[in-house]
Design a protein around this motif. Structure first.
Motif, mmCIF file in Angstrom:
data_model
loop_
_atom_site.group_PDB
_atom_site.id
_atom_site.type_symbol
_atom_site.label_atom_id
_atom_site.label_comp_id
_atom_site.label_asym_id
_atom_site.label_seq_id
_atom_site.Cartn_x
_atom_site.Cartn_y
_atom_site.Cartn_z
ATOM 1 N N ILE A 155 0.838 -1.208 0.000
ATOM 2 C CA ILE A 155 0.000 0.000 0.000
ATOM 3 C C ILE A 155 0.869 1.252 0.000
ATOM 4 C CG2 ILE A 155 -1.628 1.335 1.401
ATOM 5 C CD1 ILE A 155 -2.869 -1.377 2.228
ATOM 6 N N ALA A 156 1.919 1.253 0.787
ATOM 7 C CA ALA A 156 2.821 2.411 0.832
ATOM 8 C C ALA A 156 3.481 2.621 -0.523
ATOM 9 C CB ALA A 156 3.875 2.202 1.912
ATOM 10 N N MET A 157 3.914 1.533 -1.158
ATOM 11 C CA MET A 157 4.539 1.641 -2.469
ATOM 12 C C MET A 157 3.562 2.213 -3.497
ATOM 13 S SD MET A 157 6.990 -1.434 -3.928
ATOM 14 C CE MET A 157 5.601 -2.501 -3.998
ATOM 15 N N LEU A 158 2.338 1.727 -3.487
ATOM 16 C CA LEU A 158 1.329 2.228 -4.429
ATOM 17 C C LEU A 158 0.995 3.701 -4.154
ATOM 18 C CD1 LEU A 158 -1.050 -0.852 -4.701
ATOM 19 C CD2 LEU A 158 0.548 0.003 -6.418
ATOM 20 N N SER A 159 0.991 4.092 -2.903
ATOM 21 C CA SER A 159 0.733 5.492 -2.555
ATOM 22 C C SER A 159 1.839 6.397 -3.078
ATOM 23 C CB SER A 159 0.605 5.648 -1.038
ATOM 24 O OG SER A 159 -0.481 4.901 -0.565
ATOM 25 N N ILE A 160 3.068 5.968 -2.915
ATOM 26 C CA ILE A 160 4.193 6.754 -3.421
ATOM 27 C C ILE A 160 4.119 6.853 -4.942
ATOM 28 C CG2 ILE A 160 6.714 6.752 -3.700
ATOM 29 C CD1 ILE A 160 6.832 5.550 -0.835
ATOM 30 N N ILE A 212 3.814 10.240 -7.278
ATOM 31 C CA ILE A 212 4.727 10.522 -8.395
ATOM 32 C C ILE A 212 3.933 10.789 -9.669
ATOM 33 C CG2 ILE A 212 6.481 9.502 -9.907
ATOM 34 C CD1 ILE A 212 7.582 8.084 -7.367
ATOM 35 N N VAL A 213 2.932 9.960 -9.936
ATOM 36 C CA VAL A 213 2.094 10.150 -11.124
ATOM 37 C C VAL A 213 1.375 11.497 -11.053
ATOM 38 C CG1 VAL A 213 0.029 9.298 -12.322
ATOM 39 C CG2 VAL A 213 1.820 7.702 -11.631
ATOM 40 N N ALA A 214 0.861 11.858 -9.905
ATOM 41 C CA ALA A 214 0.172 13.139 -9.747
ATOM 42 C C ALA A 214 1.117 14.309 -9.992
ATOM 43 C CB ALA A 214 -0.447 13.233 -8.357
ATOM 44 N N VAL A 215 2.327 14.236 -9.488
ATOM 45 C CA VAL A 215 3.300 15.315 -9.675
ATOM 46 C C VAL A 215 3.688 15.427 -11.147
ATOM 47 C CG1 VAL A 215 5.680 16.040 -9.163
ATOM 48 C CG2 VAL A 215 4.179 15.249 -7.318
ATOM 49 N N VAL A 216 3.946 14.293 -11.790
ATOM 50 C CA VAL A 216 4.307 14.317 -13.206
ATOM 51 C C VAL A 216 3.152 14.885 -14.031
ATOM 52 C CG1 VAL A 216 4.827 12.861 -15.207
ATOM 53 C CG2 VAL A 216 6.020 12.496 -13.054
ATOM 54 N N THR A 217 1.928 14.468 -13.709
ATOM 55 C CA THR A 217 0.756 14.992 -14.412
ATOM 56 C C THR A 217 0.630 16.499 -14.201
ATOM 57 O OG1 THR A 217 -0.378 12.887 -14.095
ATOM 58 C CG2 THR A 217 -1.740 14.771 -14.664
ATOM 59 N N LEU A 218 0.842 16.964 -12.998
ATOM 60 C CA LEU A 218 0.792 18.401 -12.708
ATOM 61 C C LEU A 218 1.848 19.164 -13.506
ATOM 62 C CD1 LEU A 218 -0.443 20.693 -10.993
ATOM 63 C CD2 LEU A 218 1.291 20.181 -9.279
ATOM 64 N N ILE A 219 3.036 18.601 -13.610
ATOM 65 C CA ILE A 219 4.114 19.252 -14.370
ATOM 66 C C ILE A 219 3.747 19.321 -15.849
ATOM 67 C CG2 ILE A 219 6.502 18.949 -15.174
ATOM 68 C CD1 ILE A 219 7.116 17.806 -12.353
ATOM 69 N N ILE A 220 3.201 18.255 -16.382
ATOM 70 C CA ILE A 220 2.815 18.216 -17.793
ATOM 71 C C ILE A 220 1.691 19.223 -18.074
ATOM 72 C CG2 ILE A 220 1.753 16.790 -19.592
ATOM 73 C CD1 ILE A 220 3.330 14.421 -18.415
ATOM 74 N N VAL A 221 0.690 19.240 -17.214
ATOM 75 C CA VAL A 221 -0.433 20.173 -17.398
ATOM 76 C C VAL A 221 0.044 21.616 -17.277
ATOM 77 C CG1 VAL A 221 -2.588 20.974 -16.347
ATOM 78 C CG2 VAL A 221 -2.201 18.527 -16.709
ATOM 79 N N THR A 222 0.908 21.878 -16.298
ATOM 80 C CA THR A 222 1.424 23.241 -16.113
ATOM 81 C C THR A 222 2.262 23.664 -17.319
ATOM 82 O OG1 THR A 222 1.469 22.851 -13.733
ATOM 83 C CG2 THR A 222 2.733 24.710 -14.542
ATOM 84 N N ALA A 223 3.036 22.755 -17.878
ATOM 85 C CA ALA A 223 3.874 23.076 -19.033
ATOM 86 C C ALA A 223 3.038 23.320 -20.279
ATOM 87 C CB ALA A 223 4.870 21.944 -19.279
ATOM 88 N N ALA A 224 1.871 22.640 -20.358
ATOM 89 C CA ALA A 224 1.029 22.797 -21.538
ATOM 90 C C ALA A 224 0.280 24.127 -21.529
ATOM 91 C CB ALA A 224 0.027 21.653 -21.602
ATOM 92 N N LEU A 225 0.126 24.733 -20.368
ATOM 93 C CA LEU A 225 -0.580 26.017 -20.284
ATOM 94 C C LEU A 225 0.370 27.081 -20.651
ATOM 95 C CD1 LEU A 225 -2.533 25.580 -16.957
ATOM 96 C CD2 LEU A 225 -3.421 25.341 -19.256
#
Length: 66
Positions: A44-49, A53-66
Motif C-alpha cells: 500500500i505504501a509503495m502504491l501510494s508513493i 509521483i504520477v500526480a506530480v508528473v501529471t501536474l508538471i505536464i499540465v502546467t507546461a502545456a498552459l
C-alpha cells in the motif's frame, strides 16, 4: 490418599507439554499473520508513493502545456 503420585505428575507434565505446543503454534500463526500484514502495508505504501509521483508528473505536464 494417592500412594503413587508419579502418574499424576506425568499426566500433568504431558498436559503442560500439550499447552506449550498449542501456544507455540499460536505464536507461529500470529507471526505469519503479522508478516502478511506488514507485506500488505508495504504494498500500500509503495502504491501510494507511485500515485504521488504520477500526480506530480501529471501536474508538471499540465502546467507546461498552459
Amino acid at each position: 490418599m494417592n500412594e503413587n503420585p508419579q502418574p499424576d505428575l506425568q499426566k500433568r507434565l504431558a498436559e503442560m507439554e500439550i499447552l506449550l505446543a498449542e501456544a507455540q503454534a499460536g505464536k507461529a500463526r500470529a507471526e505469519a499473520h503479522l508478516a502478511a500484514v506488514k507485506a500488505k502495508t508495504a504494498k500500500i505504501a509503495m502504491l501510494s508513493i507511485l500515485a504521488v509521483i504520477v500526480a506530480v508528473v501529471t501536474l508538471i505536464i499540465v502546467t507546461a502545456a498552459l
